[in-house]
Design a protein around this motif. Structure first.
Motif, PDB file in Angstrom:
ATOM      1  N   MET A   3      10.227  -2.834   4.961  1.00 24.96           N
ATOM      2  CA  MET A   3      11.622  -2.385   5.128  1.00 24.96           C
ATOM      3  C   MET A   3      12.375  -3.330   6.082  1.00 24.96           C
ATOM      4  O   MET A   3      13.530  -3.669   5.838  1.00 24.96           O
ATOM      5  CB  MET A   3      11.658  -0.945   5.645  1.00 24.96           C
ATOM      6  CG  MET A   3      11.150   0.065   4.630  1.00 24.96           C
ATOM      7  SD  MET A   3      12.046  -0.011   3.098  1.00 24.96           S
ATOM      8  CE  MET A   3      13.249   1.222   3.361  1.00 24.96           C
ATOM      9  N   ALA A  40       9.374  -2.363  -0.968  1.00 28.67           N
ATOM     10  CA  ALA A  40       9.067  -1.779   0.334  1.00 28.67           C
ATOM     11  C   ALA A  40       8.745  -0.299   0.196  1.00 28.67           C
ATOM     12  O   ALA A  40       7.854   0.219   0.879  1.00 28.67           O
ATOM     13  CB  ALA A  40      10.231  -1.983   1.292  1.00 28.67           C
ATOM     14  N   ALA A  41       9.429   0.406  -0.677  1.00 25.20           N
ATOM     15  CA  ALA A  41       9.167   1.833  -0.865  1.00 25.20           C
ATOM     16  C   ALA A  41       7.842   2.057  -1.561  1.00 25.20           C
ATOM     17  O   ALA A  41       7.176   3.078  -1.337  1.00 25.20           O
ATOM     18  CB  ALA A  41      10.289   2.456  -1.673  1.00 25.20           C
ATOM     19  N   SER A  42       7.412   1.131  -2.373  1.00 27.07           N
ATOM     20  CA  SER A  42       6.170   1.326  -3.122  1.00 27.07           C
ATOM     21  C   SER A  42       4.946   0.832  -2.377  1.00 27.07           C
ATOM     22  O   SER A  42       3.826   0.991  -2.855  1.00 27.07           O
ATOM     23  CB  SER A  42       6.264   0.629  -4.476  1.00 27.07           C
ATOM     24  OG  SER A  42       6.282  -0.761  -4.296  1.00 27.07           O
ATOM     25  N   VAL A  43       5.130   0.232  -1.215  1.00 26.58           N
ATOM     26  CA  VAL A  43       4.010  -0.323  -0.471  1.00 26.58           C
ATOM     27  C   VAL A  43       3.099   0.776   0.063  1.00 26.58           C
ATOM     28  O   VAL A  43       1.892   0.609   0.154  1.00 26.58           O
ATOM     29  CB  VAL A  43       4.506  -1.234   0.668  1.00 26.58           C
ATOM     30  CG1 VAL A  43       3.398  -1.569   1.644  1.00 26.58           C
ATOM     31  CG2 VAL A  43       5.074  -2.492   0.094  1.00 26.58           C
ATOM     32  N   SER A  44       3.661   1.900   0.417  1.00 26.26           N
ATOM     33  CA  SER A  44       2.831   2.953   1.001  1.00 26.26           C
ATOM     34  C   SER A  44       1.754   3.378   0.007  1.00 26.26           C
ATOM     35  O   SER A  44       2.004   3.446  -1.191  1.00 26.26           O
ATOM     36  CB  SER A  44       3.686   4.146   1.403  1.00 26.26           C
ATOM     37  OG  SER A  44       4.219   4.748   0.238  1.00 26.26           O
ATOM     38  N   CYS A  45       0.609   3.607   0.525  1.00 27.97           N
ATOM     39  CA  CYS A  45      -0.479   4.008  -0.358  1.00 27.97           C
ATOM     40  C   CYS A  45      -1.054   5.335   0.137  1.00 27.97           C
ATOM     41  O   CYS A  45      -1.789   5.376   1.112  1.00 27.97           O
ATOM     42  CB  CYS A  45      -1.554   2.938  -0.461  1.00 27.97           C
ATOM     43  SG  CYS A  45      -2.018   2.145   1.072  1.00 27.97           S
ATOM     44  N   THR A  89       4.782  -0.515   5.069  1.00 26.68           N
ATOM     45  CA  THR A  89       6.078  -0.036   4.583  1.00 26.68           C
ATOM     46  C   THR A  89       7.172  -0.364   5.585  1.00 26.68           C
ATOM     47  O   THR A  89       8.255  -0.843   5.215  1.00 26.68           O
ATOM     48  CB  THR A  89       6.030   1.494   4.331  1.00 26.68           C
ATOM     49  OG1 THR A  89       5.023   1.753   3.360  1.00 26.68           O
ATOM     50  CG2 THR A  89       7.363   2.006   3.838  1.00 26.68           C
ATOM     51  N   ARG A  90       6.896  -0.101   6.884  1.00 28.19           N
ATOM     52  CA  ARG A  90       7.901  -0.425   7.917  1.00 28.19           C
ATOM     53  C   ARG A  90       8.176  -1.933   7.936  1.00 28.19           C
ATOM     54  O   ARG A  90       9.317  -2.370   8.012  1.00 28.19           O
ATOM     55  CB  ARG A  90       7.422   0.075   9.281  1.00 28.19           C
ATOM     56  CG  ARG A  90       7.597   1.558   9.473  1.00 28.19           C
ATOM     57  CD  ARG A  90       7.401   1.975  10.932  1.00 28.19           C
ATOM     58  NE  ARG A  90       6.091   1.627  11.468  1.00 28.19           N
ATOM     59  CZ  ARG A  90       4.989   2.394  11.365  1.00 28.19           C
ATOM     60  NH1 ARG A  90       5.060   3.549  10.740  1.00 28.19           N
ATOM     61  NH2 ARG A  90       3.854   1.998  11.894  1.00 28.19           N
ATOM     62  N   GLY A 106      -0.728   1.477   5.406  1.00 28.10           N
ATOM     63  CA  GLY A 106       0.337   1.562   4.411  1.00 28.10           C
ATOM     64  C   GLY A 106       1.679   1.856   5.051  1.00 28.10           C
ATOM     65  O   GLY A 106       2.704   1.288   4.666  1.00 28.10           O
ATOM     66  N   GLN A 107       1.694   2.737   6.059  1.00 28.30           N
ATOM     67  CA  GLN A 107       2.954   3.044   6.748  1.00 28.30           C
ATOM     68  C   GLN A 107       3.450   1.824   7.531  1.00 28.30           C
ATOM     69  O   GLN A 107       4.641   1.527   7.539  1.00 28.30           O
ATOM     70  CB  GLN A 107       2.764   4.245   7.670  1.00 28.30           C
ATOM     71  CG  GLN A 107       2.613   5.546   6.930  1.00 28.30           C
ATOM     72  CD  GLN A 107       2.280   6.696   7.868  1.00 28.30           C
ATOM     73  OE1 GLN A 107       1.940   6.493   9.030  1.00 28.30           O
ATOM     74  NE2 GLN A 107       2.370   7.917   7.332  1.00 28.30           N
TER      75      GLN A 107
END
Length: 167
Positions: free
Chosen positions: A125, A101-106, A121-122, A117-118
């Motif tokens: 999470m 989940a933390a690495s999903v943001s691009c 990420t949410r 990406g946000q």
């Protein structure tokens, strides 16, 4: 024969009959006492044998119940070890999901891609938290099931030990 001689002979005959009668009663009394003593001895022997059998049955039942308790204790230890292994695997899975989940943001120059990406990420999470809760609840249910199953099997073994001879 004179009257006193006749009276003496009659007294002698009566005395011999009386003696024979008393001897018969004496023999009868001694036989009755012997039979009573033999019956009492048999009763005491039967009582002792019955007590011994009851003690042996009580010891057999106690031993069977103790074996059931020991088996239940072993099953609890196995279930607890399995639960600990499952908890460790669940924690690793949750850790991996959190890292994912933390690495999903691009990060990048494209704002639409950053927004996606946000959002991803949410969502990751939320899914990671949902996975953690589901895993924790599944662990609780598995522990409760294991305890109930072990308690039921122990109860059944104890009941069988009480109701079934040498089973």
């Amino acid at each position: 024969m004179t009257w006193p001689v006749r009276l003496g002979l009659l007294a002698l005959v009566l005395a011999s009959y009386w003696g024979a009668y008393e001897h018969g009663r004496s023999v009868e009394r001694s036989q009755a006492q012997a039979a009573s003593a033999q019956r009492d001895s048999g009763d005491r022997l039967a009582e002792a044998v019955g007590e011994r059998a009851a003690r042996e049955e009580e010891q057999r039942r106690a031993k069977a119940q103790e074996e059931a308790r020991a088996h239940a204790h072993e099953q609890h230890q196995v279930a607890d070890a399995g639960a600990a292994g499952a908890d460790a695997a669940g924690q690793r899975l949750q850790h991996d999901a959190g890292q994912f989940a933390a690495s999903v943001s691009c990060p990048g120059p494209d704002t639409a891609a950053v927004a996606r990406g946000q959002a991803a990420t949410r969502a990751a999470m939320v899914l990671s938290e949902l996975l953690a809760r589901a895993d924790a609840r599944a662990g609780e249910l598995a522990k409760a099931y294991d305890r109930a199953r072990i308690a039921g099997l122990t109860c059944e073994a104890s009941y069988n030990a009480l109701t079934k001879p040498d089973g």
